[in-house]
Design a protein around this motif. Structure first.
Motif, mmCIF file in Angstrom:
data_model
loop_
_atom_site.group_PDB
_atom_site.id
_atom_site.type_symbol
_atom_site.label_atom_id
_atom_site.label_comp_id
_atom_site.label_asym_id
_atom_site.label_seq_id
_atom_site.Cartn_x
_atom_site.Cartn_y
_atom_site.Cartn_z
ATOM 1 N N LEU A 84 1.975 -31.871 1.987
ATOM 2 C CA LEU A 84 1.245 -30.792 2.637
ATOM 3 C C LEU A 84 0.994 -29.638 1.659
ATOM 4 O O LEU A 84 1.905 -29.172 0.987
ATOM 5 C CB LEU A 84 2.049 -30.281 3.833
ATOM 6 C CG LEU A 84 1.492 -29.050 4.563
ATOM 7 C CD1 LEU A 84 0.150 -29.363 5.206
ATOM 8 C CD2 LEU A 84 2.498 -28.576 5.603
ATOM 9 N N ASN A 126 -4.868 -31.901 1.111
ATOM 10 C CA ASN A 126 -4.019 -32.268 2.249
ATOM 11 C C ASN A 126 -3.550 -31.029 2.995
ATOM 12 O O ASN A 126 -2.560 -30.388 2.629
ATOM 13 C CB ASN A 126 -2.811 -33.088 1.795
ATOM 14 C CG ASN A 126 -1.920 -33.474 2.978
ATOM 15 O OD1 ASN A 126 -2.363 -33.476 4.131
ATOM 16 N ND2 ASN A 126 -0.673 -33.795 2.702
ATOM 17 N N THR A 138 1.131 -23.011 3.526
ATOM 18 C CA THR A 138 1.203 -24.115 4.459
ATOM 19 C C THR A 138 0.029 -24.057 5.433
ATOM 20 O O THR A 138 -0.254 -23.006 5.992
ATOM 21 C CB THR A 138 2.530 -24.067 5.244
ATOM 22 O OG1 THR A 138 3.610 -24.109 4.327
ATOM 23 C CG2 THR A 138 2.617 -25.224 6.207
ATOM 24 N N THR A 173 -1.299 -33.025 7.229
ATOM 25 C CA THR A 173 -0.128 -33.851 7.458
ATOM 26 C C THR A 173 0.965 -33.464 6.472
ATOM 27 O O THR A 173 0.674 -32.979 5.368
ATOM 28 C CB THR A 173 -0.461 -35.350 7.315
ATOM 29 O OG1 THR A 173 0.731 -36.129 7.446
ATOM 30 C CG2 THR A 173 -1.086 -35.660 5.962
ATOM 31 N N GLU A 174 2.235 -33.660 6.859
ATOM 32 C CA GLU A 174 3.334 -33.326 5.971
ATOM 33 C C GLU A 174 3.326 -34.175 4.714
ATOM 34 O O GLU A 174 3.744 -33.739 3.645
ATOM 35 C CB GLU A 174 4.666 -33.494 6.704
ATOM 36 C CG GLU A 174 4.867 -32.467 7.810
ATOM 37 C CD GLU A 174 6.194 -32.650 8.526
ATOM 38 O OE1 GLU A 174 6.921 -33.615 8.214
ATOM 39 O OE2 GLU A 174 6.510 -31.828 9.404
ATOM 40 N N VAL A 224 -0.989 -27.988 10.702
ATOM 41 C CA VAL A 224 0.281 -28.687 10.919
ATOM 42 C C VAL A 224 1.252 -27.726 11.599
ATOM 43 O O VAL A 224 1.742 -26.788 10.979
ATOM 44 C CB VAL A 224 0.877 -29.194 9.596
ATOM 45 C CG1 VAL A 224 2.200 -29.914 9.849
ATOM 46 C CG2 VAL A 224 -0.104 -30.124 8.897
#
Length: 266
Positions: A186, A191, A49, A194-195, A53
């Motif tokens: 995400l 990307n 992740t 952003t989720e 974010v």
């Protein structure tokens, strides 16, 4: 996983209108309440992740429409985000009580706010026409839902609309053709900010004649919020210029949303 919606038209198009761009509704129904969609997670390929974010701070989520409107006002962009050439259009803001709905005939209409939306706002900007250039139009929208699942369903419905209607009528003298779209959660591909990210591109035929011109619509999600920017091309503007303006607006509003609802760094 990523999703790509393509069409056989061969052209590009504009995209979903703001409420003031859509025709009056023939039905009072809005889009349904979203629920049950999982929150964003790392990609299936094992990517971590992204640190861009932050974790969502559940305590900051609006509990009612008044709180949502206050948050929305701190997130939505004004013309200074885009640079000195961009000014406000008239009307500047759409009616916040209305919601755009794509009819079965692929024409946009307006309805009341759906149950899953606490507040929404759309603003209209332009680069005014001058010698060698037409009027470039930019629309920005922020929508605050009750929770992350509902904002996720907004993006899911957008993908379904492209598949169902690659050609769409915005109003009597505006339309988009050959729409295609792609979505990334995400951690998927590029990307990391952003989720959920969703783009539509196609060709725009506007009320001031000429064209078709490049169209792009970019939406991003963080927690209960979606932010979106539409770029409607005009004579004298390159695809790269239009795309850059759209990315500027989306990125700034997404940053604002993270500051509004994200957990502070330790």
């Amino acid at each position: 996983m990523s999703v790509l919606a393509a069409c056989s038209d061969g052209g590009e198009a504009e995209g979903r209108p703001s409420p003031t761009q859509a025709s009056p509704a023939t039905s009072a129904s809005g889009s349904g309440s979203g629920s049950g969609r999982p929150s964003a997670s790392p990609s299936a390929t094992g990517g971590a992740t992204a640190p861009l974010v932050p974790a969502l701070d559940e305590a900051k989520q609006p509990k009612n429409a008044a709180e949502a409107r206050a948050s929305l006002g701190r997130i939505i962009a004004d013309q200074d985000v885009f640079g000195p050439d961009v000014t406000r259009r008239v009307p500047f803001e759409s009616d916040s009580r209305l919601w755009p709905v794509l009819g079965q005939d692929c024409a946009w209409q307006t309805s009341g706010l759906p149950a899953d939306v606490l507040a929404t706002s759309t603003r209209h900007f332009q680069i005014a026409p001058k010698e060698g250039q037409g009027r470039l139009k930019l629309d920005v929208t922020v929508t605050v839902h009750r929770n992350r699942e509902e904002s996720g369903w907004e993006t899911a419905r957008a993908m379904e609309e492209v598949l169902r209607c690659p050609d769409q009528r915005l109003r009597a003298n505006e339309e988009v053709k050959g729409l295609w779209g792609g979505a990334l959660y995400l951690g998927e591909q590029m990307n990391g900010w952003t989720e959920d990210s969703f783009n539509e591109v196609g060709k725009y035929v506007g009320e001031e004649g000429g064209g078709p011109y490049h169209y792009i619509w970019n939406q991003a999600q963080f927690g209960p919020v979606t932010v979106a920017v539409t770029g409607k091309g005009a004579a004298g503007f390159t695809t790269e210029t239009i795309n850059s303006l759209v990315v500027q607006g989306t990125s700034r509003m997404m940053l604002n949303a993270k500051q509004e609802f994200g957990k502070a760094a330790d």
